[in-house]
Design a protein around this motif. Structure first.
Motif, PDB file in Angstrom:
ATOM      1  N   ALA A   1       0.853  -1.189   0.000  1.00 59.49           N
ATOM      2  CA  ALA A   1       0.000   0.000   0.000  1.00 59.49           C
ATOM      3  C   ALA A   1       0.883   1.231   0.000  1.00 59.49           C
ATOM      4  CB  ALA A   1      -0.889   0.004   1.231  1.00 59.49           C
ATOM      5  N   GLY A   2       0.524   2.193  -0.843  1.00 61.17           N
ATOM      6  CA  GLY A   2       1.398   3.338  -1.017  1.00 61.17           C
ATOM      7  C   GLY A   2       1.281   4.414   0.054  1.00 61.17           C
ATOM      8  N   GLN A   3       0.174   4.431   0.784  1.00 63.19           N
ATOM      9  CA  GLN A   3       0.009   5.570   1.688  1.00 63.19           C
ATOM     10  C   GLN A   3       0.996   5.539   2.846  1.00 63.19           C
ATOM     11  OE1 GLN A   3      -3.912   6.309   3.335  1.00 63.19           O
ATOM     12  NE2 GLN A   3      -3.388   8.416   3.864  1.00 63.19           N
TER      13      GLN A   3
ATOM     14  N   ARG B   1      -7.365  15.702  -0.327  1.00 63.93           N
ATOM     15  CA  ARG B   1      -8.222  15.718  -1.509  1.00 63.93           C
ATOM     16  C   ARG B   1      -7.706  14.748  -2.576  1.00 63.93           C
ATOM     17  NH1 ARG B   1     -11.764  19.595  -3.741  1.00 63.93           N
ATOM     18  NH2 ARG B   1     -10.929  21.405  -2.665  1.00 63.93           N
ATOM     19  N   SER B   2      -6.429  14.767  -2.768  1.00 59.04           N
ATOM     20  CA  SER B   2      -5.912  13.911  -3.839  1.00 59.04           C
ATOM     21  C   SER B   2      -6.077  12.428  -3.479  1.00 59.04           C
ATOM     22  CB  SER B   2      -4.465  14.286  -4.166  1.00 59.04           C
ATOM     23  OG  SER B   2      -3.590  13.249  -3.880  1.00 59.04           O
ATOM     24  N   LEU B   3      -5.880  12.103  -2.208  1.00 56.50           N
ATOM     25  CA  LEU B   3      -6.093  10.707  -1.797  1.00 56.50           C
ATOM     26  C   LEU B   3      -7.554  10.305  -1.959  1.00 56.50           C
ATOM     27  CD1 LEU B   3      -4.078  10.253   1.528  1.00 56.50           C
ATOM     28  CD2 LEU B   3      -3.919   8.816  -0.513  1.00 56.50           C
ATOM     29  N   ILE B   4      -8.432  11.196  -1.531  1.00 53.85           N
ATOM     30  CA  ILE B   4      -9.861  10.879  -1.604  1.00 53.85           C
ATOM     31  C   ILE B   4     -10.275  10.690  -3.056  1.00 53.85           C
ATOM     32  CG2 ILE B   4     -12.176  11.852  -1.271  1.00 53.85           C
ATOM     33  CD1 ILE B   4     -11.076  13.128   1.345  1.00 53.85           C
ATOM     34  N   GLU B   5      -9.803  11.589  -3.913  1.00 54.43           N
ATOM     35  CA  GLU B   5     -10.167  11.456  -5.319  1.00 54.43           C
ATOM     36  C   GLU B   5      -9.710  10.121  -5.890  1.00 54.43           C
ATOM     37  OE1 GLU B   5      -8.726  15.071  -7.069  1.00 54.43           O
ATOM     38  OE2 GLU B   5     -10.461  16.211  -6.329  1.00 54.43           O
ATOM     39  N   LYS B   6      -8.483   9.771  -5.543  1.00 55.75           N
ATOM     40  CA  LYS B   6      -7.972   8.486  -6.041  1.00 55.75           C
ATOM     41  C   LYS B   6      -8.801   7.323  -5.521  1.00 55.75           C
ATOM     42  CE  LYS B   6      -3.103   9.751  -6.415  1.00 55.75           C
ATOM     43  NZ  LYS B   6      -1.896   9.830  -5.567  1.00 55.75           N
ATOM     44  N   ASP B   7      -9.141   7.370  -4.235  1.00 57.10           N
ATOM     45  CA  ASP B   7      -9.796   6.210  -3.636  1.00 57.10           C
ATOM     46  C   ASP B   7     -11.270   6.102  -3.984  1.00 57.10           C
ATOM     47  OD1 ASP B   7      -7.432   5.487  -2.637  1.00 57.10           O
ATOM     48  OD2 ASP B   7      -7.921   5.755  -0.518  1.00 57.10           O
TER      49      ASP B   7
ATOM     50  N   LEU C   1     -16.438  12.360   2.522  1.00 53.99           N
ATOM     51  CA  LEU C   1     -15.068  12.164   3.017  1.00 53.99           C
ATOM     52  C   LEU C   1     -14.342  13.499   3.170  1.00 53.99           C
ATOM     53  CD1 LEU C   1     -14.110   8.937   1.030  1.00 53.99           C
ATOM     54  CD2 LEU C   1     -14.453   9.125   3.509  1.00 53.99           C
ATOM     55  N   MET C   2     -14.573  14.399   2.227  1.00 57.08           N
ATOM     56  CA  MET C   2     -13.968  15.732   2.340  1.00 57.08           C
ATOM     57  C   MET C   2     -14.511  16.464   3.575  1.00 57.08           C
ATOM     58  SD  MET C   2     -11.641  16.389   0.136  1.00 57.08           S
ATOM     59  CE  MET C   2     -11.464  18.159   0.374  1.00 57.08           C
ATOM     60  N   THR C   3     -15.796  16.335   3.786  1.00 56.60           N
ATOM     61  CA  THR C   3     -16.393  17.012   4.939  1.00 56.60           C
ATOM     62  C   THR C   3     -15.881  16.398   6.245  1.00 56.60           C
ATOM     63  OG1 THR C   3     -18.341  17.438   3.589  1.00 56.60           O
ATOM     64  CG2 THR C   3     -18.576  17.790   5.959  1.00 56.60           C
ATOM     65  N   TYR C   4     -15.645  15.094   6.200  1.00 52.22           N
ATOM     66  CA  TYR C   4     -15.084  14.456   7.397  1.00 52.22           C
ATOM     67  C   TYR C   4     -13.699  15.035   7.720  1.00 52.22           C
ATOM     68  CZ  TYR C   4     -13.960  11.114  10.998  1.00 52.22           C
ATOM     69  OH  TYR C   4     -13.623  10.557  12.211  1.00 52.22           O
ATOM     70  N   CYS C   5     -12.973  15.402   6.699  1.00 53.89           N
ATOM     71  CA  CYS C   5     -11.665  16.029   6.934  1.00 53.89           C
ATOM     72  C   CYS C   5     -11.839  17.337   7.714  1.00 53.89           C
ATOM     73  CB  CYS C   5     -10.951  16.326   5.622  1.00 53.89           C
ATOM     74  SG  CYS C   5     -10.427  14.864   4.749  1.00 53.89           S
TER      75      CYS C   5
ATOM     76  N   PHE D   1      -9.897  17.321  11.263  1.00 54.21           N
ATOM     77  CA  PHE D   1      -8.795  17.662  10.364  1.00 54.21           C
ATOM     78  C   PHE D   1      -7.501  16.941  10.736  1.00 54.21           C
ATOM     79  CE2 PHE D   1      -5.754  20.298   8.050  1.00 54.21           C
ATOM     80  CZ  PHE D   1      -6.405  20.409   6.827  1.00 54.21           C
ATOM     81  N   ASP D   2      -7.325  16.663  12.017  1.00 51.86           N
ATOM     82  CA  ASP D   2      -6.106  15.967  12.433  1.00 51.86           C
ATOM     83  C   ASP D   2      -6.001  14.598  11.788  1.00 51.86           C
ATOM     84  OD1 ASP D   2      -5.331  18.048  13.945  1.00 51.86           O
ATOM     85  OD2 ASP D   2      -5.961  17.200  15.869  1.00 51.86           O
ATOM     86  N   LEU D   3      -7.101  13.909  11.764  1.00 51.69           N
ATOM     87  CA  LEU D   3      -7.070  12.587  11.146  1.00 51.69           C
ATOM     88  C   LEU D   3      -7.148  12.724   9.628  1.00 51.69           C
ATOM     89  CD1 LEU D   3      -7.024   9.548  11.806  1.00 51.69           C
ATOM     90  CD2 LEU D   3      -9.499   9.563  11.475  1.00 51.69           C
ATOM     91  N   GLY D   4      -8.071  13.561   9.194  1.00 47.28           N
ATOM     92  CA  GLY D   4      -8.213  13.766   7.759  1.00 47.28           C
ATOM     93  C   GLY D   4      -8.715  12.527   7.064  1.00 47.28           C
ATOM     94  N   TYR D   5      -8.041  12.176   5.988  1.00 49.73           N
ATOM     95  CA  TYR D   5      -8.444  10.970   5.271  1.00 49.73           C
ATOM     96  C   TYR D   5      -7.299   9.963   5.265  1.00 49.73           C
ATOM     97  CZ  TYR D   5      -9.750   7.641   1.763  1.00 49.73           C
ATOM     98  OH  TYR D   5     -10.035   6.461   1.137  1.00 49.73           O
ATOM     99  N   VAL D   6      -7.599   8.780   5.638  1.00 51.06           N
ATOM    100  CA  VAL D   6      -6.634   7.690   5.577  1.00 51.06           C
ATOM    101  C   VAL D   6      -7.253   6.581   4.754  1.00 51.06           C
ATOM    102  CG1 VAL D   6      -5.260   6.050   6.924  1.00 51.06           C
ATOM    103  CG2 VAL D   6      -5.787   8.286   7.884  1.00 51.06           C
TER     104      VAL D   6
END
Ligand SMILES: Nc1nc2c(ncn2[C@@H]2O[C@H](COP(=O)(O)OP(=O)(O)OP(=O)(O)O)[C@@H](O)[C@H]2O)c(=O)[nH]1
Ligand SMILES: [Mg+2]
Lengths: 201, 704
Positions: free
Chosen positions: A64-66, B388-394, B420-424, B428-433
């Protein structure tokens, strides 16, 4: 015994979404799935092939890349025979990160002589029209960072995918110029003279 | 890559060292690293040692202390790497060193072949012997363990140093074929007896020892009188007795009892085919009860629980029937909001309407925050950009075969993205994983509403948050807990996994990170999740789900003798092949089985929340009887007899000895950072001396 093939571990590294899993699947199963889900954890697939007369089983590890998952993937670096550094030609950031990937690999794989370790660089998604990374820049990076072979691939169109993996095998074979890499372990004396070889000092 | 047909490798351990210097030198150059194998060849058991490398890399001296439990290593501060040749770079320091700490020098070759390039230079250190030739083994510790084999013709072999742990696993492996008993004059020496004879003898000695309180109790109890007729005992019980501590026979009864207490929460005694033999086949928790599942809760069932103003009544019962059968799909949209805690159970319809209004405002306020960030602004906000870029990809790669998300520009995708963006913005600390889109997708699918899906997702994330945090503490904790449970449930299997460097269960990572989202079909995920959200029948039920799946796979894994790689592959490939009802069945049965055990190790009770009984509605209350026939009483009674023997006896609860918390489960890790403690120090514990106690858990509570 002569036909016994040797096992090479090859690991795909690169940012999330550059197409590592797609490359592996294209190469091993010759399929491409536009909506392949992102990788969680680690996976591997085996592929038998013959390169320059050598039978080889390539074990391709996909991670996984992240960033967050580093602690999960790094333990699997050890024992790799070759590292495929992957970026996507339509994503400049993934290109800029190559150096970090290389560093991370060398650190965790415990590579003894990084200068001699076989890396192959893959610029994936060649089929897309809006490139962010030029071929020249990529080639230059490869030249300046250890003269790594560079391939522009498309997992989608199957362009250059097999060539890149085969090059990985060639590099490994060349590095391990000790030909014994291909000689299966010799455990013969064990079975031949039971009980007498307890000598040790 | 398979070994010749007649040879089967039973155990293979790398990173076993010979100190080739006669003097005890700190000089690593004098170390020879090699591979120790136990093999079966033409019906004989052979032990083989093969040196592997020319030079020993000092970094391989990480001394993981895997002897007892590699899992415990995770609690170690990752900086504890005394011999690391390179200064860890800043960014690598905080890593969770999940697998590096155990011996991971293994090259991933099946059966280890292809690694010994340099054997020829080291052949003088290679040897093998037939296990029948082995006379004794000295077991010493020096911060790590080392073993000295002595053969029958008194040929001593060099000491084998288990710098990376594994000596227990190795000895356990030998115990499958020979009996190792302590030499009367020297506790550090294990004498080797051939199996069948020695085993029964030894057990009879155990029974005849009048000071042996536990056995006395066994004998007094009519149920266990058959024990006296033992003439054969399988090795499992010895594995467990002895794996824990070699010295029990010399100890006062309380201590033995204490030990057994940890090791054997219940004994199962089975009648085998051979008449006259009463054989203890395994140490376990008694019979696994039969449980029944029911049909999904229907709209009608649900309506019965709702009063005229919309309050949900008899919630414990409702949860119970949801646990037992899940929900029919039409109900999910409503019921999940309660299960996830978005709606309070006792709220009225009107109150919920108001709540939804407030929550809608709140949602759109947060949504506006990221929506109104200009391109220019975003350029200066690298974290938002990355999210944003991670979310878009996923989002593009999440459940795209599901009709709800399939095809280009599906509105489902836009919703996934926006939530997912709104969850960020919400956190914000966690953001998107990565993985979070997996958790949202089924919720959004069920809710078919952006705001409700968001708040339900928030609730679910409250439970899952730790899995995604920087240090992945939630993952560490869960893997350790799972390992604890597995050891209680199936020590033999766990030992097998450990022998394959897999005791830390890394292969369950994906299961735990996203709660089986990738393992089950989409609709089975819905079922599993709603069942889990009831909080029944115990805390951390999802860990028992893991145990249930592993229970179904263990036979294959052990029979086919899967190694590290094969185990990973096998588990990964279970994806989409699992049967949810079968798993839930088994997991519940396991829960009941553990629950009925009267003397659980404290660590297990804590994991499953049995100590905080009041927090959870109990499953046994009468309400459930309408769905569940009463359990057959005989087996239950039998469990109690056996368990009662161990737990309710005055010796065991005399308070003389604190009960080790970790039980059989999490022995304290060996000191591995300390370079060389001078000698195995006797450890005094409540007036009793333990030698070589490094693999004994200290009686400490709540440290899992
Ligand atoms: N156009 C195009 N798209 C590709 C190509 N290779 C992969 N993709 C797409 O890029 C996305 C990411 O591909 P993956 O193979 O999942 O990427 P990955 O590197 O494995 O990502 P992680 O598992 O998150 O680390 C997917 O939507 C693929 O369909 C390619 O050669 N051309
Ligand atoms: Mg991938």
């Amino acid at each position: 015994m002569a036909s016994k093939s040797s096992l090479l571990k090859v690991i795909l590294l690169g940012d999330g979404g550059v197409g590592k899993s797609s490359l592996m699947n294209r190469y091993v199963t010759n399929k491409f799935d536009t909506h392949l889900i992102h990788t969680i954890g680690v996976e591997f697939l085996n592929k038998d092939l013959e390169v320059d007369g050598h039978l080889v089983t390539m074990q391709i590890w996909d991670t996984a890349g992240q960033e967050r998952f580093r602690s999960l993937r790094t333990p699997f670096y050890r024992g790799s025979d070759c590292c495929l550094l992957t970026f996507s030609v339509d994503d400049n950031q993934s290109f800029l990160n190559l150096a970090n990937w290389k560093k991370e690999f060398i650190y965790y794989a415990d590579v003894k002589e990084p200068e001699n370790f076989p890396f192959v660089v893959l610029g994936n998604k060649l089929d897309v029209t809006e490139r962010q990374v030029s071929k020249e820049d990529a080639q230059q990076w490869c030249r300046e960072n250890g003269n790594h072979p560079y391939f522009e691939t498309s997992a989608k169109d199957a362009t250059n995918v097999a060539a890149a993996f085969e090059e990985a095998v060639r590099r490994v074979l060349a590095t391990e110029d000790r030909a014994d890499h291909l000689i299966p372990t010799d455990t013969v004396n064990l079975h031949r003279k039971p009980r007498s070889s307890t000598t040790c000092c | 890559m398979a070994a010749p047909a007649a040879t089967k490798i039973i155990l293979e351990q790398e990173g076993i060292f010979i100190h080739s210097n006669a003097t005890r030198s700190e000089d690593h150059e004098s170390l020879i690293s090699g591979l120790l194998r136990v093999m079966q060849k033409d019906g004989e058991i052979m032990v083989e040692y093969k040196p592997l490398e020319d030079a020993v890399d000092p970094s391989s001296m990480l001394c993981a202390g895997k002897d007892t439990s590699s899992v415990v290593e995770w609690t170690q501060c990752p900086g504890d790497r005394p011999h690391r040749p390179v200064e860890p770079q800043q960014s690598y320091e905080t890593e969770w060193d999940m697998i590096n700490t155990v011996s991971f020098k293994k090259r991933p070759y099946a059966n280890g072949e292809g690694v010994s390039n340099h054997v020829h230079e080291r052949t003088k250190w290679a040897f093998f012997f037939n296990l029948g030739e082995l006379k004794s083994i000295k077991v010493k510790t020096e911060g790590w363990s080392y073993l000295v084999f002595c053969l029958k013709d008194d040929i001593p072999l060099p000491a084998f140093h288990f710098h990376q742990g594994g000596s227990d696993a190795f000895l356990d492996c030998l115990r499958r074929y020979v009996l190792l008993s302590e030499s009367p004059g020297d506790e550090s020496t294990l004498m080797v007896c051939s199996h069948s004879k020695a085993l029964s003898q030894s057990f009879e000695n155990l029974l005849d020892d009048t000071t042996f309180g536990l056995v006395q109790k066994f004998k007094k109890d009519p149920y266990t009188t058959t024990l006296g007729g033992f003439s054969k005992v399988t090795n499992y019980i010895f594995d467990a007795f002895r794996g824990q501590d070699m010295e029990h026979q010399q100890r006062p009864a309380e201590e033995v009892a204490d030990l057994l207490n940890e090791v054997i929460p219940g004994l199962e005694i089975n009648q085998q085919e051979e008449p006259g033999f009463e054989v203890i086949t395994r140490i376990d928790l008694g019979r696994r009860p039969d449980v029944e599942r029911r049909e999904p809760v229907s709209a009608e069932d649900w309506a019965k629980h709702v009063d005229s103003e919309g309050r949900v009544q008899s919630v414990p019962h409702l949860k119970k029937i949801i646990f037992k059968g899940g929900l029919c799909h039409a109900l999910r949209k409503e019921a999940w909001k309660f299960l996830l805690g978005y709606f309070p159970w006792d709220s009225t319809r009107d109150e919920r309407k108001n709540l939804q209004k407030r929550k809608t405002d709140e949602y759109f306020r947060m949504k506006l925050q990221w929506k109104s960030v200009s391109e220019e602004q975003e350029k200066r906000n690298s974290r938002l950009r990355d999210y944003r870029s991670l979310i878009e990809k996923d989002v593009n790669r999440t459940d795209r075969t599901n009709t709800f998300y399939e095809g280009p520009d599906n509105p489902g995708l836009i919703l996934l993205h926006d939530i997912l963006m709104t969850y960020c913005m919400y956190d914000f600390d966690l953001g998107y994983v990565q993985g979070m889109s997996d958790l949202l997708s089924p919720i959004l699918y069920v809710m078919e509403n952006e705001v409700d899906a968001f708040w339900c997702f928030v609730s679910f994330m409250d439970q899952m948050h730790q899995n995604f945090e920087e240090q992945m503490q939630g993952m560490k904790t869960q893997l350790i807990q799972l390992s604890t449970l597995l050891r209680l449930l199936d020590l033999v299997f766990w030992n097998y996994l450990e022998s394959q460097d897999s005791g830390y269960l890394y292969f369950c990572f994906r299961w735990l990170l996203i709660r089986f989202k990738r393992e089950l079909t989409f609709h089975d995920v819905l079922r599993l999740w709603e069942v889990m959200w009831t909080g029944l029948p115990c805390q951390n039920f999802h860990l028992l789900v893991c145990c249930a799946i592993l229970d179904s796979e263990k036979q294959k894994i052990m029979e086919e003798h899967y190694g590290f790689n094969e185990i990973l592959k096998h588990i990964n490939e279970l994806s989409m092949k699992l049967d949810i009802e079968e798993i839930l069945h088994k997991a519940e049965a396991i829960c009941m089985q553990i629950k009925s055990c009267k003397d659980l190790p404290n660590s297990v009770s804590e994991i499953l929340g049995f100590n905080a009984e009041t927090e959870l509605p109990r499953l046994e209350v009468s309400e459930l009887e309408m769905f569940e026939p009463p359990q057959p009483s005989r087996p239950a009674h039998r469990q109690e007899c056996v368990a009662g023997l161990i737990s309710n006896d005055s010796i065991f609860n005399s308070g003389k000895l604190p009960k080790p918390n970790a039980g059989c489960c999490l022995p304290q890790r060996e000191q591995c950072a300390a370079p060389r403690p001078s000698k195995p120090k006797p450890v005094r514990r409540n007036g009793t001396t333990f030698r070589g106690a490094s693999h004994r858990p200290e009686p400490k509570r709540g440290d899992v």
